[in-house]
Write a protein that holds these residues in place. Structure first.
Motif, PDB file in Angstrom:
ATOM      1  N   LEU A   1       0.833  -1.197   0.000  1.00 50.84           N
ATOM      2  CA  LEU A   1       0.000   0.000   0.000  1.00 50.84           C
ATOM      3  C   LEU A   1       0.873   1.255   0.000  1.00 50.84           C
ATOM      4  O   LEU A   1       1.983   1.261   0.537  1.00 50.84           O
ATOM      5  CB  LEU A   1      -0.922  -0.002   1.224  1.00 50.84           C
ATOM      6  CG  LEU A   1      -1.837  -1.219   1.354  1.00 50.84           C
ATOM      7  CD1 LEU A   1      -2.697  -1.106   2.604  1.00 50.84           C
ATOM      8  CD2 LEU A   1      -2.716  -1.389   0.127  1.00 50.84           C
ATOM      9  N   ALA A   2       0.345   2.310  -0.585  1.00 54.66           N
ATOM     10  CA  ALA A   2       1.106   3.556  -0.716  1.00 54.66           C
ATOM     11  C   ALA A   2       1.271   4.248   0.638  1.00 54.66           C
ATOM     12  O   ALA A   2       0.397   4.191   1.510  1.00 54.66           O
ATOM     13  CB  ALA A   2       0.407   4.486  -1.697  1.00 54.66           C
ATOM     14  N   THR A   3       2.416   4.908   0.802  1.00 55.63           N
ATOM     15  CA  THR A   3       2.655   5.778   1.955  1.00 55.63           C
ATOM     16  C   THR A   3       2.644   7.231   1.475  1.00 55.63           C
ATOM     17  O   THR A   3       2.745   7.502   0.287  1.00 55.63           O
ATOM     18  CB  THR A   3       4.020   5.470   2.596  1.00 55.63           C
ATOM     19  OG1 THR A   3       5.043   5.547   1.588  1.00 55.63           O
ATOM     20  CG2 THR A   3       4.032   4.078   3.210  1.00 55.63           C
ATOM     21  N   SER A   4       2.524   8.163   2.416  1.00 57.58           N
ATOM     22  CA  SER A   4       2.505   9.583   2.044  1.00 57.58           C
ATOM     23  C   SER A   4       3.089  10.410   3.175  1.00 57.58           C
ATOM     24  O   SER A   4       2.973  10.054   4.351  1.00 57.58           O
ATOM     25  CB  SER A   4       1.083  10.047   1.733  1.00 57.58           C
ATOM     26  OG  SER A   4       0.226   9.854   2.855  1.00 57.58           O
ATOM     27  N   LEU A   5       3.718  11.520   2.799  1.00 56.90           N
ATOM     28  CA  LEU A   5       4.320  12.409   3.794  1.00 56.90           C
ATOM     29  C   LEU A   5       3.275  13.356   4.358  1.00 56.90           C
ATOM     30  O   LEU A   5       2.490  13.952   3.620  1.00 56.90           O
ATOM     31  CB  LEU A   5       5.454  13.215   3.156  1.00 56.90           C
ATOM     32  CG  LEU A   5       6.216  14.153   4.082  1.00 56.90           C
ATOM     33  CD1 LEU A   5       7.060  13.357   5.077  1.00 56.90           C
ATOM     34  CD2 LEU A   5       7.094  15.100   3.272  1.00 56.90           C
ATOM     35  N   VAL A   6       3.263  13.510   5.682  1.00 53.62           N
ATOM     36  CA  VAL A   6       2.360  14.430   6.366  1.00 53.62           C
ATOM     37  C   VAL A   6       3.243  15.491   7.048  1.00 53.62           C
ATOM     38  O   VAL A   6       3.954  15.182   8.015  1.00 53.62           O
ATOM     39  CB  VAL A   6       1.488  13.722   7.415  1.00 53.62           C
ATOM     40  CG1 VAL A   6       0.543  14.726   8.086  1.00 53.62           C
ATOM     41  CG2 VAL A   6       0.677  12.598   6.769  1.00 53.62           C
ATOM     42  N   VAL A   7       3.219  16.708   6.539  1.00 57.26           N
ATOM     43  CA  VAL A   7       4.084  17.770   7.051  1.00 57.26           C
ATOM     44  C   VAL A   7       3.380  18.503   8.179  1.00 57.26           C
ATOM     45  O   VAL A   7       2.293  19.035   7.995  1.00 57.26           O
ATOM     46  CB  VAL A   7       4.492  18.745   5.934  1.00 57.26           C
ATOM     47  CG1 VAL A   7       5.379  19.861   6.488  1.00 57.26           C
ATOM     48  CG2 VAL A   7       5.222  17.994   4.811  1.00 57.26           C
TER      49      VAL A   7
END
Length: 340
Positions: free
Chosen positions: A325-331
């Motif tokens: 599954l895809a990961t994503s950056l949370v700033v």
């Protein structure tokens, strides 16, 4: 005319004779007993399949309405995300979840398999674990499917698994720090013998190499994904004469340890040190400062693993299902440009 019971007896007697074993050994194979060698079990199961033997399902063979979720340890924050995902899918299918803690991050304890044979779940979701071939054969003989979540090593080709894009997560976290202007970037990951730990570090290395930045070997530290491991490794990094201006931690729990080590040294985050975590557990948004992190869809990973194990209980796919599954950056507020 023979009764069904006598037909079974004749079939099993013929298989026993051809395999060169006793009827009691045939019974042990059918009941998933452990006191049968792998070679004998394979030979008997092959002959049963060739003769088209269909085991009658009675009370003793009926499966329970359970999905078994197995951890080697329970983290009160991280584990709950996976548990909620598995439980939501199980509930939608009229099933319950039994939670088991057993073994190391690589494999359950030897006595675990005996308990599974008694419980006879619909399927098993293993977290951070591999299964020994003999365990897989015993479960296969009872048609109990297994799905591994975020495997600790490289799972066998015939073992279904659900993971996340760890390399991409490490790449995104490090690129974010580079884009902010950081050049001295360290990384703290999990155990060196876990595939997800190595993949996140590989993403870090790729980002640094792509930017033409040097990688000091001392800036890469292996921990244990826990707060204490993150704190201890961060202390080592921050006590160096040429300390990093940013640290990418391979889990949010390790990032908590980095924040503690920074506070001990009077360093302000993000003014003096930028910190990026990994997982995006609920606590990350309540810290001060709120933690910039890589979102790993833990709940969805649990949902997908449970859905897959239920499907595998009803059908045998042509190929072994693997899913990342895809990961994503949370700033958030724990990262900023380095102090001039």
């Amino acid at each position: 005319m023979r009764t069904p019971a006598s037909d079974d007896r004749v079939t099993l007697a013929a298989v026993a004779d051809e395999a060169g074993v006793s009827l009691s050994t045939i019974s042990k194979v059918l009941n998933g007993r452990s006191d049968v060698s792998a070679g004998t079990r394979a030979r008997v199961e092959g002959l049963l399949a060739e003769r088209g033997y269909q085991r009658r399902v009675g009370r003793a063979d009926a499966k329970s309405d359970l999905i078994e979720l197995v951890f080697h340890e329970l983290d009160p924050i991280w584990s709950m995300e996976l548990i909620e995902g598995v439980e939501s899918v199980a509930k939608a299918h009229g099933l319950s979840v039994v939670l088991t803690v057993s073994g190391s991050r690589h494999a359950p304890d030897p006595d675990w398999i005996e308990g599974v044979m008694r419980r006879r779940p619909v399927g098993i979701v293993l977290v951070f674990s591999e299964l020994a071939p003999e365990y897989r054969e015993r479960l296969r003989s009872r048609a109990i499917p297994v799905v591994i979540v975020d495997p600790a090593g490289d799972p066998s080709p015939d073992v279904p698994s659900v993971g996340s894009a760890n390399w991409s997560g490490g790449l995104a976290a490090t690129r974010h720090l580079i884009d902010l202007g950081h050049r001295r970037i360290a990384a703290i990951t999990g155990p060196a013998d876990m595939m997800c730990s190595l993949a996140r570090i590989d993403g870090y290395r790729s980002a640094m190499n792509s930017a033409g930045l040097p990688i000091d070997p001392e800036w890469i530290r292996f921990g244990d994904f826990h707060v204490t491991g993150g704190r201890d490794r961060a202390r080592e990094l921050l006590d160096a004469s040429d300390r990093p201006t940013a640290i990418f931690a391979g889990s949010d729990m390790q990032a908590l340890g980095v924040l503690e080590a920074a506070r001990e040294r009077g360093l302000r985050v993000p003014d003096d040190l930028s910190v990026v975590g990994y997982d995006d557990i609920p606590l990350a948004r309540w810290l001060t400062p709120r933690l910039t992190t890589v979102h790993q869809p833990l709940k969805r990973m649990g949902e997908e693993a449970a859905s897959l194990v239920i499907r595998l209980a009803d059908e045998t796919p042509a190929t072994t299902p693997r899913m990342d599954l895809a990961t994503s950056l949370v700033v958030r507020e724990s990262t900023a440009p380095p102090a001039s």
